[in-house]
Motif scaffolding. Structure first.
Motif, PDB file in Angstrom:
ATOM      1  N   UNK A   1       0.853  -1.202   0.000  1.00 56.61           N
ATOM      2  CA  UNK A   1       0.000   0.000   0.000  1.00 56.61           C
ATOM      3  C   UNK A   1       0.879   1.240   0.000  1.00 56.61           C
ATOM      4  N   UNK A   2       0.470   2.193  -0.804  1.00 60.24           N
ATOM      5  CA  UNK A   2       1.270   3.405  -0.940  1.00 60.24           C
ATOM      6  C   UNK A   2       0.855   4.420   0.129  1.00 60.24           C
ATOM      7  N   UNK A   3       1.858   4.946   0.821  1.00 58.32           N
ATOM      8  CA  UNK A   3       1.637   6.000   1.812  1.00 58.32           C
ATOM      9  C   UNK A   3       0.960   7.218   1.144  1.00 58.32           C
ATOM     10  N   UNK A   4      -0.028   7.826   1.799  1.00 59.91           N
ATOM     11  CA  UNK A   4      -0.822   8.890   1.151  1.00 59.91           C
ATOM     12  C   UNK A   4      -0.017  10.136   0.789  1.00 59.91           C
ATOM     13  N   UNK A   5       0.919  10.483   1.683  1.00 54.24           N
ATOM     14  CA  UNK A   5       1.761  11.667   1.401  1.00 54.24           C
ATOM     15  C   UNK A   5       2.664  11.399   0.195  1.00 54.24           C
ATOM     16  N   UNK A   6       3.185  10.177   0.133  1.00 51.23           N
ATOM     17  CA  UNK A   6       4.052   9.783  -0.989  1.00 51.23           C
ATOM     18  C   UNK A   6       3.229   9.742  -2.270  1.00 51.23           C
ATOM     19  N   UNK A   7       2.036   9.171  -2.166  1.00 48.24           N
ATOM     20  CA  UNK A   7       1.149   9.084  -3.337  1.00 48.24           C
ATOM     21  C   UNK A   7       0.852  10.483  -3.889  1.00 48.24           C
ATOM     22  N   UNK A   8       0.551  11.431  -2.998  1.00 44.91           N
ATOM     23  CA  UNK A   8       0.249  12.802  -3.440  1.00 44.91           C
ATOM     24  C   UNK A   8       1.470  13.408  -4.129  1.00 44.91           C
ATOM     25  N   UNK A   9       2.658  13.151  -3.582  1.00 46.66           N
ATOM     26  CA  UNK A   9       3.868  13.733  -4.202  1.00 46.66           C
ATOM     27  C   UNK A   9       4.121  13.126  -5.579  1.00 46.66           C
ATOM     28  N   UNK A  10       3.798  11.852  -5.751  1.00 49.26           N
ATOM     29  CA  UNK A  10       3.996  11.225  -7.071  1.00 49.26           C
ATOM     30  C   UNK A  10       2.958  11.747  -8.063  1.00 49.26           C
ATOM     31  N   UNK A  11       1.720  11.867  -7.618  1.00 50.73           N
ATOM     32  CA  UNK A  11       0.686  12.405  -8.518  1.00 50.73           C
ATOM     33  C   UNK A  11       1.047  13.814  -8.978  1.00 50.73           C
ATOM     34  N   UNK A  12       1.584  14.585  -8.051  1.00 52.45           N
ATOM     35  CA  UNK A  12       2.016  15.930  -8.391  1.00 52.45           C
ATOM     36  C   UNK A  12       3.146  15.890  -9.426  1.00 52.45           C
ATOM     37  N   UNK A  13       4.023  14.914  -9.259  1.00 47.67           N
ATOM     38  CA  UNK A  13       5.163  14.808 -10.192  1.00 47.67           C
ATOM     39  C   UNK A  13       4.719  14.271 -11.563  1.00 47.67           C
ATOM     40  N   UNK A  14       3.678  13.459 -11.603  1.00 48.54           N
ATOM     41  CA  UNK A  14       3.154  13.011 -12.909  1.00 48.54           C
ATOM     42  C   UNK A  14       2.735  14.251 -13.693  1.00 48.54           C
ATOM     43  N   UNK A  15       2.057  15.170 -13.009  1.00 48.91           N
ATOM     44  CA  UNK A  15       1.634  16.407 -13.673  1.00 48.91           C
ATOM     45  C   UNK A  15       2.867  17.214 -14.123  1.00 48.91           C
TER      46      UNK A  15
END
Ligand code: OFO
Length: 168
Positions: A1-15
């Motif tokens: 399971x992906x940590x939520x803070x990490x997930x948000x940072x990756x989603x931001x980086x996809x953009x």
């Protein structure tokens, strides 16, 4: 399971990676108007590379059981004063991306997400290459100052670059 803070940072980086792709495609369009097809083609490969960077993050989020959230992509700049300005912008942009990846690494470490830490190492290494490539071209175009046979030769040389998909 992906940590939520990490997930948000990756989603931001996809953009951010998709914005990079968009920016380089815009630079490619500008270079076409400057009658530099080789430079334009180099930037088009850069566009493809950035899409691949975005997709590598996209696949990682899915693999770790997270959810990819796509956001609007900011409109890129469309005009530059010269080829030198294009590569100054490229170098500044890549330095900013390096900072972003470093911040993501800080978040992964704070959250003790070692799988993401390991995954991000690829991007840390990639940024060394991204900055080096932009720096090398910038110093060459600065020396040529937009004139002469040198630019024609360089255009031919940069036009030979081909996109290589990321090795799994
Ligand atoms: Fe994705 O490395 Fe350039 O921006």
């Amino acid at each position: 399971m992906l940590n939520l803070k990490v997930e948000a940072s990756i989603n931001d980086q996809i953009n951010a990676e998709l914005y990079s792709a968009y920016l380089y495609l815009s630079m490619s369009a500008y270079l076409e108007t400057e009658n530099l097809p080789g430079f334009a083609s180099w930037m088009r490969v850069q566009f493809q590379e950035e899409q691949a960077h975005a997709m590598k993050f996209f696949d990682f989020v899915n693999e770790r059981g997270g959810k990819v959230i796509l956001d609007a992509i900011e409109a890129p700049k469309t005009e530059w004063g010269s080829v030198v300005e294009v590569f100054e912008h490229t170098l500044d942009h890549e330095r900013m991306v390096t900072e972003r990846i470093n911040t993501m690494m800080d978040i992964a470490l704070e959250e003790r997400d070692y799988a993401t830490e390991s995954f991000l190492r690829w991007y840390i290494d990639e940024q060394v290459e991204e900055e080096a490539a932009a720096e090398a071209i910038l110093s060459q175009v600065e020396r040529l100052d937009g004139h002469g046979n040198g630019m024609i030769m360089m255009d031919r040389e940069l036009g030979a670059r081909v996109f290589t998909p990321i090795a799994e």
